[in-house]
Design an enzyme around this catalytic site. Structure first.
Site, PDB file in Angstrom:
ATOM      1  N   HIS A  48       9.380  -4.351  37.077  1.00  0.00           N
ATOM      2  CA  HIS A  48      10.761  -4.283  36.587  1.00  0.00           C
ATOM      3  C   HIS A  48      10.833  -3.920  35.106  1.00  0.00           C
ATOM      4  O   HIS A  48      11.921  -3.742  34.563  1.00  0.00           O
ATOM      5  CB  HIS A  48      11.467  -5.618  36.815  1.00  0.00           C
ATOM      6  CG  HIS A  48      11.646  -5.964  38.254  1.00  0.00           C
ATOM      7  ND1 HIS A  48      12.298  -5.135  39.140  1.00  0.00           N
ATOM      8  CD2 HIS A  48      11.256  -7.057  38.974  1.00  0.00           C
ATOM      9  CE1 HIS A  48      12.307  -5.701  40.347  1.00  0.00           C
ATOM     10  NE2 HIS A  48      11.672  -6.851  40.274  1.00  0.00           N
ATOM     11  N   ASP A 175      13.712 -14.267  42.608  1.00  0.00           N
ATOM     12  CA  ASP A 175      13.662 -13.823  43.996  1.00  0.00           C
ATOM     13  C   ASP A 175      13.521 -14.992  44.965  1.00  0.00           C
ATOM     14  O   ASP A 175      14.088 -14.963  46.062  1.00  0.00           O
ATOM     15  CB  ASP A 175      12.501 -12.838  44.194  1.00  0.00           C
ATOM     16  CG  ASP A 175      12.853 -11.434  43.725  1.00  0.00           C
ATOM     17  OD1 ASP A 175      13.978 -10.990  44.003  1.00  0.00           O
ATOM     18  OD2 ASP A 175      12.021 -10.796  43.070  1.00  0.00           O
TER      19      ASP A 175
END
Length: 254
Positions: A48, A175
């Protein structure tokens, strides 16, 4: 070869508390400075983060220039090519995202080991200078952490921890909170389920003799996780700290 980073990895594998900083910015200068502050490792976010392979390479070199912390890469995917490339660039270890089961964990192990125990292609462009060019030496000195951050990964965490060659499991809190039903990261409505999931991962790691690792938003939370039993903790990120510092200074002046 004789570099303090090697000791960091060895100690982490022995279960000693290891504290790192998370970097998402392609900024070798700032990473070199952060690397001199005393962290055990600097993790470069290739998934990311805002850097490609050339950025990962340059930032690993900057971290090594500090002659202290280990440079680790969270790779973009559980892919043998990108794992091998990160290690060839000189990463002391990799964090592999979205590992759902023991077969995927085994694939990550295979990608970090040379033939005999794995399928890593030989070409230590830079790692030969730091980790060592001999396959056996490299196999034993890199660290592999697989991320538990999906519902399937959580369901299979015990079997993932049982895979030989997996050094530890790394919780991705954002997540994982979504995986247990949260509508957004750190959703308070699923706090109980999230905390139960964290405890399950921690227990599975401890039972298998693996490293229990987790990302944290601050030093204070990192300390709490260490007290809980985690031994490998990453703190925040350079981007969030930059924004936080800018906001704090603006608030002070106004």
């Amino acid at each position: 070869m004789n570099h303090p980073a090697a000791d960091v990895i060895a100690q982490a594998k022995q279960g000693k508390v290891t504290v790192g900083y998370w970097s998402v910015l392609d900024s070798p200068i700032s990473n070199e400075r952060v690397a001199m502050t005393g962290y055990d490792y600097i993790a470069l976010d290739g998934q990311h983060g805002l850097m490609g392979y050339s950025g990962i390479l340059a930032n690993l070199m900057a971290i090594d220039a500090a002659h202290g912390p280990a440079g680790i890469v969270r790779v973009e995917a559980n892919n043998a090519a990108v794992i091998g490339q990160a290690l060839d660039a000189g990463a002391r270890g990799v964090i592999v995202p979205l590992v759902n089961n023991s077969a995927e964990a085994e694939a990550a192990v295979q990608a970090t080991r040379y033939p005999g125990t794995g399928m890593r292609s030989y070409g230590p462009m830079r790692s030969g200078l730091r980790v060592g060019p001999t396959p056996a030496d490299s196999d034993g000195s890199v660290i592999l952490l697989v991320m538990i951050e999906t519902a399937e990964g959580l369901d299979n965490v015990e079997s993932i921890c049982a895979v030989e060659g997996v050094d530890g499991v790394y919780i991705g809190p954002s997540d994982l909170s979504l995986a247990v039903g949260g509508k957004r990261p750190n959703d308070p409505d699923v706090a109980e389920d999230f905390n139960a999931a964290v405890k399950r991962v921690l227990a599975a790691a401890k039972a298998a003799g693996r490293i229990a690792a987790i990302h944290t938003p601050s030093g204070a939370v990192a300390r709490q996780r260490i007290e809980q039993g985690f031994t490998f903790v990453s703190i925040a990120s350079d981007l969030t700290h930059l924004e936080q510092a800018a906001r704090d200074h603006l608030a002070a002046v106004r």
